[in-house]
Design an enzyme around this catalytic site. Structure first.
Site, PDB file in Angstrom:
ATOM      1  N   ASP A   1      46.794 -15.391  49.957  1.00  0.00           N
ATOM      2  CA  ASP A   1      45.645 -15.267  50.727  1.00  0.00           C
ATOM      3  C   ASP A   1      45.959 -14.380  51.879  1.00  0.00           C
ATOM      4  O   ASP A   1      45.384 -14.383  52.817  1.00  0.00           O
ATOM      5  CB  ASP A   1      44.744 -16.267  50.766  1.00  0.00           C
ATOM      6  CG  ASP A   1      45.738 -17.264  51.548  1.00  0.00           C
ATOM      7  OD1 ASP A   1      44.861 -18.388  52.089  1.00  0.00           O
ATOM      8  OD2 ASP A   1      46.852 -17.215  51.734  1.00  0.00           O
TER       9      ASP A   1
ATOM     10  N   HIS B   1      56.144  16.706  32.317  1.00  0.00           N
ATOM     11  CA  HIS B   1      56.532  16.031  33.804  1.00  0.00           C
ATOM     12  C   HIS B   1      56.484  16.754  34.802  1.00  0.00           C
ATOM     13  O   HIS B   1      55.752  16.306  35.787  1.00  0.00           O
ATOM     14  CB  HIS B   1      58.192  15.638  33.407  1.00  0.00           C
ATOM     15  CG  HIS B   1      58.646  15.560  34.350  1.00  0.00           C
ATOM     16  ND1 HIS B   1      58.677  14.303  35.343  1.00  0.00           N
ATOM     17  CD2 HIS B   1      59.799  15.960  35.098  1.00  0.00           C
ATOM     18  CE1 HIS B   1      59.410  14.465  36.213  1.00  0.00           C
ATOM     19  NE2 HIS B   1      60.164  15.378  36.254  1.00  0.00           N
TER      20      HIS B   1
ATOM     21  N   ASP C   1      58.270  13.316  42.291  1.00  0.00           N
ATOM     22  CA  ASP C   1      59.352  13.434  40.868  1.00  0.00           C
ATOM     23  C   ASP C   1      59.761  12.145  40.423  1.00  0.00           C
ATOM     24  O   ASP C   1      59.442  11.725  39.409  1.00  0.00           O
ATOM     25  CB  ASP C   1      60.588  14.382  41.126  1.00  0.00           C
ATOM     26  CG  ASP C   1      61.729  14.617  40.027  1.00  0.00           C
ATOM     27  OD1 ASP C   1      61.022  14.418  38.850  1.00  0.00           O
ATOM     28  OD2 ASP C   1      62.670  14.555  40.217  1.00  0.00           O
TER      29      ASP C   1
ATOM     30  N   HIS D   1      60.761  22.292  39.465  1.00  0.00           N
ATOM     31  CA  HIS D   1      61.778  21.686  39.957  1.00  0.00           C
ATOM     32  C   HIS D   1      62.943  21.541  39.156  1.00  0.00           C
ATOM     33  O   HIS D   1      63.967  21.428  39.892  1.00  0.00           O
ATOM     34  CB  HIS D   1      61.065  20.397  40.628  1.00  0.00           C
ATOM     35  CG  HIS D   1      60.880  19.255  39.875  1.00  0.00           C
ATOM     36  ND1 HIS D   1      59.700  19.167  39.188  1.00  0.00           N
ATOM     37  CD2 HIS D   1      61.726  18.411  39.434  1.00  0.00           C
ATOM     38  CE1 HIS D   1      59.655  18.106  38.476  1.00  0.00           C
ATOM     39  NE2 HIS D   1      60.892  17.399  38.520  1.00  0.00           N
TER      40      HIS D   1
ATOM     41  N   GLU E   1      68.261  23.477  37.583  1.00  0.00           N
ATOM     42  CA  GLU E   1      69.357  22.652  37.032  1.00  0.00           C
ATOM     43  C   GLU E   1      69.295  22.482  35.496  1.00  0.00           C
ATOM     44  O   GLU E   1      70.310  22.584  35.005  1.00  0.00           O
ATOM     45  CB  GLU E   1      68.813  21.441  37.631  1.00  0.00           C
ATOM     46  CG  GLU E   1      69.946  20.612  37.954  1.00  0.00           C
ATOM     47  CD  GLU E   1      70.020  19.175  38.512  1.00  0.00           C
ATOM     48  OE1 GLU E   1      68.770  19.055  39.042  1.00  0.00           O
ATOM     49  OE2 GLU E   1      71.024  18.331  38.236  1.00  0.00           O
ATOM     50  N   ASP E   2      68.071  22.484  34.910  1.00  0.00           N
ATOM     51  CA  ASP E   2      68.059  22.141  33.539  1.00  0.00           C
ATOM     52  C   ASP E   2      68.033  23.444  32.409  1.00  0.00           C
ATOM     53  O   ASP E   2      67.862  23.292  31.221  1.00  0.00           O
ATOM     54  CB  ASP E   2      67.120  21.072  33.355  1.00  0.00           C
ATOM     55  CG  ASP E   2      67.410  19.909  33.820  1.00  0.00           C
ATOM     56  OD1 ASP E   2      68.778  19.788  34.450  1.00  0.00           O
ATOM     57  OD2 ASP E   2      66.361  18.979  34.017  1.00  0.00           O
TER      58      ASP E   2
HETATM   59 MN    MN Z   1      62.034  16.014  37.462  1.00  0.00          MN
END
Ligand code: MN
Length: 747
Positions: free
Chosen positions: A280, A69, A160, A94, A98-99
């Site tokens: 159109d 990702h 993201d 990124h 956080e993770d």
């Molecule tokens: Mn992400």
């Protein structure tokens, strides 16, 4: 050893990726070199390795390894937005802070402060995002815009989201809907504002596809079916133009892309028309390759209008006057020989890239400068665009003007990462009062972004603020100069008033001691008159000056005594009773017959009329008051008291609209009257006041508003009365209530 330590002890330079990931890295670096003039390969490789190592073991909903990702996000950054290597590193990392166990400190040590700042910004934004809700959504928009300090944060955030939308399929339906609607409401409009048209269109189409797959497929299929006839049409229309361009030596490309699916859908909905009448509506685009210039665009324009008739009202020159987001192009709508209207857009390749890729492309085209300078220029340019939309340009600018409003606010964080909005120029003190008035009152110092800071320091967007409080109230009147918010000002003012009241109480005590020693008996009303004679604005102010020593208490006492001894009070009292209501121009007529005759009438210029009228809320006139009428724009008459300050203003500015009105004899209406009561704050006071009112004939109390402070209370009563005599009667009975010091009519 925990995972954090393990990760942070990796020497990223010598870290060896498994074979497959090493191949992926090689391919990744190839893309970087292809798209970037300068690329710090080593930094990108380190970011790639840390991305892989920190996300190891995680998978996405699709089952593929998670580290794919961030890599895909970084590819969007490179290929679709044309950003730099620092942005690429930040995109790769990124989600780490956080993770995963990776800390911001580690990133700063390994990749430098720019990458660390970008990731910090991204982490903060997603923290804000977790406390959702519609208000939060609006704030999020504003936050992104004010975080313009480094717009690369915003662009990475968009990338993201774009990748998450492209890969939304494996998620459960409910989650898909939530993400898609958020994308549609938040990200797409914001992408538009930043001039990222391509991204905006794709985000909209992907959201639409997730929310309404059937509708999406329907339009997509119809578009495919019409593709051929569309191409034939463009071919026919452009044939003569093409020939002329080739003959004149132009290098160009002609595109006839239809609108994107979601915009067709929106148009179908808005205009309630079937697909066939909408499809159109597309523009033919003529893109001139380098080295063609804007002058060449005008030449192409003249070729087209030589051949087809232009509709003058539809002509737009966004080349001389670009849109705020950088968009440049010539637009003209012409009528073809078959009578069909078609819009033609003429622009250079560079303008086209800006139109499609937005600001990032603009940045890419800023030639000559070194990379670092380039970024600075880019950020500077965006600021300029955001801050100075040209007022003389097209109406599309109106939306962009709103950006200016946002710059009046800043967004700061609590230590827990909650977002607070404050006016620009706010200080940690404002922040403290914003959290809670008690926090404000006890504030001693502040920490801004972890550093000790004075309470009066001006805060910036993105600051994280912590207030250090003491056990006691530390509030001081000086703080009034250091705060910006209404909340803080109000509390500090209240504090100042409270201090004043304490001094006034001291003054009163001083006075009462002197009075009892001199055996001087005098009511507060009488004393208030003396104070007025001495030019004190109020008795309270007189007591304050006595308490603070600004006015000598003995001098005051002597003055009052002299006044009393001369019997001036008695004199005034008796002269008052001799002329009861002598000047009153109205009389209460209780006669039933009269009332019926003038029931609905307003006596205007001496005659009863049936003009519509109402009573001004600013002064609440009551029968018996001297009044005038003011004719409003729709012909109604507003009745004001002559003494009302708005009346004074109206007499000066709009004299012509003033009419002479008189009260009609008793109409039976009830009128609003406000009364202020000041007195001791004792048990049962409110009860006693309410009793007095209910005992007075036919008086209704609409509301009562009481505030009490250090033993004194102040109340505002809104009463329904039939006329001024009625109101005066009520006031008299209120003055008799035990402990009430003042009761008077109040506007
Ligand atoms: Mn992400």
């Amino acid at each position: 050893m925990n995972k954090q330590d393990t990760l942070e002890q990796i020497d990223l330079d010598s870290y060896e990726l498994p074979e497959q990931q090493q191949t992926e890295l090689d391919q990744f670096l190839k893309i970087c070199r292809e798209y970037m003039d300068h690329c710090d390969d080593e930094m990108v490789a380190r970011a790639f390795k840390l991305c892989y190592a920190s996300h190891q073991g995680e998978t996405r909903a699709s089952g593929e390894p998670f580290y794919q990702h961030p890599i895909e996000v970084a590819k969007i950054i490179i290929r679709e937005l044309g950003m730099d290597d620092v942005s690429v590193a930040a995109a790769l990392l990124h989600d780490t802070v956080e993770d995963t166990e990776v800390t911001l400190d580690f990133i700063e040590r390994t990749f430098g402060s720019t990458v660390a700042n970008l990731i910090d910004g991204l982490t903060k934004i997603s923290g804000v995002f977790k406390n959702k809700g519609t208000k939060q959504a609006e704030t999020f928009m504003k936050l992104l815009l004010t975080m313009a300090e480094d717009l690369r944060v915003v662009l990475i955030k968009f990338s993201d989201r774009l990748h998450n939308m492209r890969t939304i399929q494996p998620l459960p339906r409910k989650k898909q809907l939530a993400i898609a609607s958020e994308t549609l409401e938040l990200y797409a409009p914001l992408a538009h504002r930043f001039g990222l048209f391509q991204m905006k269109s794709e985000l909209e189409d992907l959201s639409f596809k997730a929310m309404d797959p059937t509708g999406f497929k329907f339009i997509a299929r119809k578009l495919r079916d019409k593709k051929e006839s569309r191409e034939v049409f463009i071919e026919e229309v452009m044939e003569p133009i093409k020939k002329q361009l080739v003959d004149s030596g132009f290098k160009f490309e002609i595109k006839g892309r239809p609108k994107h699916i979601y915009s067709i859908y929106k148009k179908m909905m808005r205009q309630q028309k079937p697909f066939e009448e909408i499809y159109d509506l597309f523009a033919i685009r003529i893109i001139l390759d380098e080295p063609h210039t804007k002058e060449d665009c005008w030449r192409v324009y003249s070729f087209i209008t030589d051949w087809y008739t232009p509709i003058p009202e539809r002509f737009r020159d966004f080349i001389s006057v670009p849109k705020a987001n950088g968009y440049q192009s010539l637009h003209t709508t012409v009528i073809t020989h078959t009578g069909k209207k078609v819009e033609v857009q003429i622009r250079t390749r560079k303008m086209d890239e800006v139109a499609e890729k937005g600001l990032a492309a603009h940045w890419k085209y800023k030639e000559g400068a070194a990379r670092g300078q380039n970024i600075e220029k880019f950020v500077h340019w965006i600021r300029e665009v955001l801050e100075n939309p040209r007022p003389d340009a097209a109406t599309e600018f109106v939306e962009d003007f709103q950006l200016n409003l946002y710059t009046d606010e800043i967004y700061v964080f609590t230590p827990k990462g909650e977002l607070r909005t404050l006016p620009k120029g706010s200080t940690p003190l404002d922040f403290a009062f914003e959290i809670h008035s008690e926090v404000g009152e006890r504030a001693l110092a502040a920490k801004v972004n972890g550093q000790m800071a004075p309470l009066r320091q001006e805060l910036k967007s993105g600051d994280q603020v912590e207030v250090i409080t003491g056990k006691k109230v530390n509030l001081s009147a000086d703080w009034l100069h250091d705060v910006k918010t209404h909340k803080a000002r109000a509390r500090i003012r209240q504090f100042i008033r409270q201090q004043e009241r304490e001094i006034a109480d001291k003054g009163r005590e001083l006075w009462e001691k002197k009075a009892s020693r001199g055996n001087l008996e005098i009511s507060d009303q009488e004393l208030a008159k003396v104070a007025a004679r001495l030019k004190f604005p109020s008795l309270q102010k007189a007591f304050y000056d006595l308490g603070s020593g600004a006015y000598d208490a003995t001098k005051f006492y002597k003055y009052v005594k002299k006044y009393k001894d001369k019997g001036r009070f008695a004199e005034e009292e008796s002269s008052k009773t001799e002329t009861p209501e002598a000047d009153s121009s109205y009389e209460i007529v209780y006669d039933e017959a009269t009332r019926a005759a003038t029931d609905k009438g307003l006596i205007m210029n001496g005659e009863i009329t049936d003009v519509k009228y109402s009573y001004a809320k600013c002064c609440n006139p009551i029968p018996g008051d001297d009044v005038i009428g003011f004719i409003s724009r729709d012909g109604d008459v507003k009745i004001h008291r002559v003494t009302c300050k708005n009346t004074r203003h109206l007499i000066q500015t709009d004299r012509d609209r003033i009419v002479d009105v008189k009260w009609a004899p008793f109409t039976g209406d009830q009128f609003t009257g406000a009364v202020k009561v000041v007195g001791e704050d004792r048990v049962g006071m409110i009860n006693d006041i309410a009793n007095v009112i209910s005992k007075s004939m036919n008086t209704n109390m609409k509301s009562i508003n009481i505030s009490s402070d250090s033993g004194m209370f102040e109340g505002t009563l809104i009463l329904m009365v039939k006329d001024i005599k009625h109101l005066e009667k009520v006031i008299k009975s209120l003055q008799k209530v035990d402990g009430v010091k003042l009761a008077y009519r109040y506007e």
